[in-house]
Scaffold this motif. Structure first.
Motif, short mmCIF file in Angstrom:
data_model
loop_
_atom_site.label_atom_id
_atom_site.label_comp_id
_atom_site.label_asym_id
_atom_site.label_seq_id
_atom_site.Cartn_x
_atom_site.Cartn_y
_atom_site.Cartn_z
N UNK A 112 68.94 49.17 23.18
CA UNK A 112 67.90 48.16 23.08
C UNK A 112 67.12 48.01 24.38
N UNK A 113 67.82 47.98 25.51
CA UNK A 113 67.19 47.73 26.80
C UNK A 113 66.52 49.00 27.31
N UNK A 114 65.22 49.09 27.08
CA UNK A 114 64.48 50.28 27.52
C UNK A 114 63.65 49.99 28.77
N UNK A 115 63.86 48.81 29.37
CA UNK A 115 63.06 48.45 30.54
C UNK A 115 63.59 49.07 31.83
N UNK A 116 64.82 49.59 31.80
CA UNK A 116 65.42 50.17 32.99
C UNK A 116 64.80 51.55 33.24
N UNK A 117 64.32 51.81 34.46
CA UNK A 117 63.71 53.12 34.74
C UNK A 117 64.73 54.26 34.68
N UNK A 118 64.27 55.47 34.41
CA UNK A 118 65.18 56.61 34.25
C UNK A 118 65.15 57.58 35.43
N UNK A 119 64.48 57.26 36.50
CA UNK A 119 64.47 58.11 37.68
C UNK A 119 65.78 57.90 38.43
N UNK A 120 66.62 58.93 38.52
CA UNK A 120 67.94 58.82 39.11
C UNK A 120 68.02 59.69 40.36
N UNK A 121 68.05 59.09 41.55
CA UNK A 121 68.11 59.89 42.79
C UNK A 121 69.32 60.81 42.82
N UNK A 122 69.07 62.09 42.97
CA UNK A 122 70.16 63.07 43.07
C UNK A 122 70.86 63.36 41.76
N UNK A 123 70.41 62.76 40.67
CA UNK A 123 71.05 62.95 39.38
C UNK A 123 70.15 63.66 38.39
N UNK A 124 70.34 63.37 37.13
CA UNK A 124 69.57 63.97 36.05
C UNK A 124 68.50 62.99 35.59
N UNK A 125 67.27 63.45 35.42
CA UNK A 125 66.19 62.63 34.88
C UNK A 125 66.45 62.49 33.38
N UNK A 126 67.24 61.52 33.01
CA UNK A 126 67.70 61.32 31.64
C UNK A 126 66.55 60.91 30.72
N UNK A 127 66.44 61.59 29.57
CA UNK A 127 65.35 61.30 28.64
C UNK A 127 65.84 60.68 27.33
N UNK A 128 67.12 60.41 27.23
CA UNK A 128 67.68 59.84 26.00
C UNK A 128 67.49 58.34 25.91
N UNK A 129 68.14 57.74 24.90
CA UNK A 129 67.95 56.32 24.60
C UNK A 129 69.09 55.43 25.09
N UNK A 130 70.22 56.00 25.46
CA UNK A 130 71.37 55.18 25.83
C UNK A 130 71.13 54.45 27.15
N UNK A 131 71.39 53.12 27.16
CA UNK A 131 71.22 52.32 28.37
C UNK A 131 72.50 51.57 28.74
N UNK A 132 73.59 51.82 28.02
CA UNK A 132 74.85 51.15 28.36
C UNK A 132 75.28 51.56 29.76
N UNK A 133 75.71 50.60 30.56
CA UNK A 133 76.08 50.87 31.94
C UNK A 133 77.15 49.87 32.36
N UNK A 134 78.38 50.17 32.02
CA UNK A 134 79.49 49.26 32.32
C UNK A 134 79.76 49.30 33.81
N UNK A 135 79.75 48.13 34.42
CA UNK A 135 79.88 48.06 35.87
C UNK A 135 81.18 47.40 36.32
N UNK A 136 81.93 46.83 35.40
CA UNK A 136 83.20 46.20 35.77
C UNK A 136 84.12 46.12 34.59
#
Length: 181
Positions: free
Chosen positions: A151-175
């Motif tokens: 649902x959350x598509x507002x997060x940018x996909x430019x990832x320093x040193x990583x992969x420029x991800x083009x998919x739809x998944x935005x889940x990011x468990x931090x704890x």
């Protein structure tokens, strides 16, 4: 945690390529302190009295074979909507022990990290269940409780040193936290 001689931050965060280290989460189980490395996908343990150091991974079934062994559950739970995303890249983050000191619950980051993009990109967001062995000195990943957020598509996909991800998944468990009854 020891760094690799001659390593630079320009090596990015790609598993098997990057030489960088990125320790973050820490938990105590019995006589051991467990410290995760988000980029190398390992957990370092330190004995609280002798300072003996050991390492186990969260990318192989055994916890000792690294990327040369049979892949862990993270591989089976990896995001498949972008062929450039590296599979079996849990990017372990914050963690906590279960009350019986038999398991660690470890947050696994997603392909579009909301924070710490320089070291947080992963491919199987959710909570990893690590079984502790050898009295807490080592462990192995048993499974991943996979999470999803498309649902959350507002997060940018430019990832320093990583992969420029083009998919739809935005889940990011931090704890991850364990609540005992």
């Amino acid at each position: 945690m020891e760094g690799n001689a001659g390593a630079t931050n320009e090596s990015g965060q790609l598993p098997g390529v990057s030489t960088r280290r990125d320790s973050h989460g820490m938990a105590v189980t019995g006589n051991y302190i467990h410290v995760v490395d988000r980029i190398q996908n390992v957990i370092e343990t330190f004995h609280v009295h002798t300072y003996e150091r050991s390492t186990y991974d969260v990318v192989s079934i055994s916890g000792t074979a690294g990327r040369t062994g049979a892949a862990s559950k993270c591989y089976q739970r990896s995001i498949l909507d972008d062929i450039n995303l590296i599979l079996n890249d849990p990017a372990p983050d914050l963690l906590e022990t279960t009350p019986d000191d038999k398991y660690l619950m470890v947050a696994f980051r997603g392909p579009v990290p909301v924070s710490v993009a320089h070291g947080g990109q992963g491919s199987c967001p959710g909570v990893g269940i690590v079984e502790l062995m050898d009295g807490g000195k080592s462990g192995k990943l048993l499974d991943v409780i996979r999470t999803t957020n498309t649902v959350d598509t507002s997060v940018p996909v430019s990832i320093p040193g990583g992969v420029a991800y083009s998919g739809k998944e935005r889940s990011d468990v931090h704890g991850a936290i364990v609540i005992a009854k």
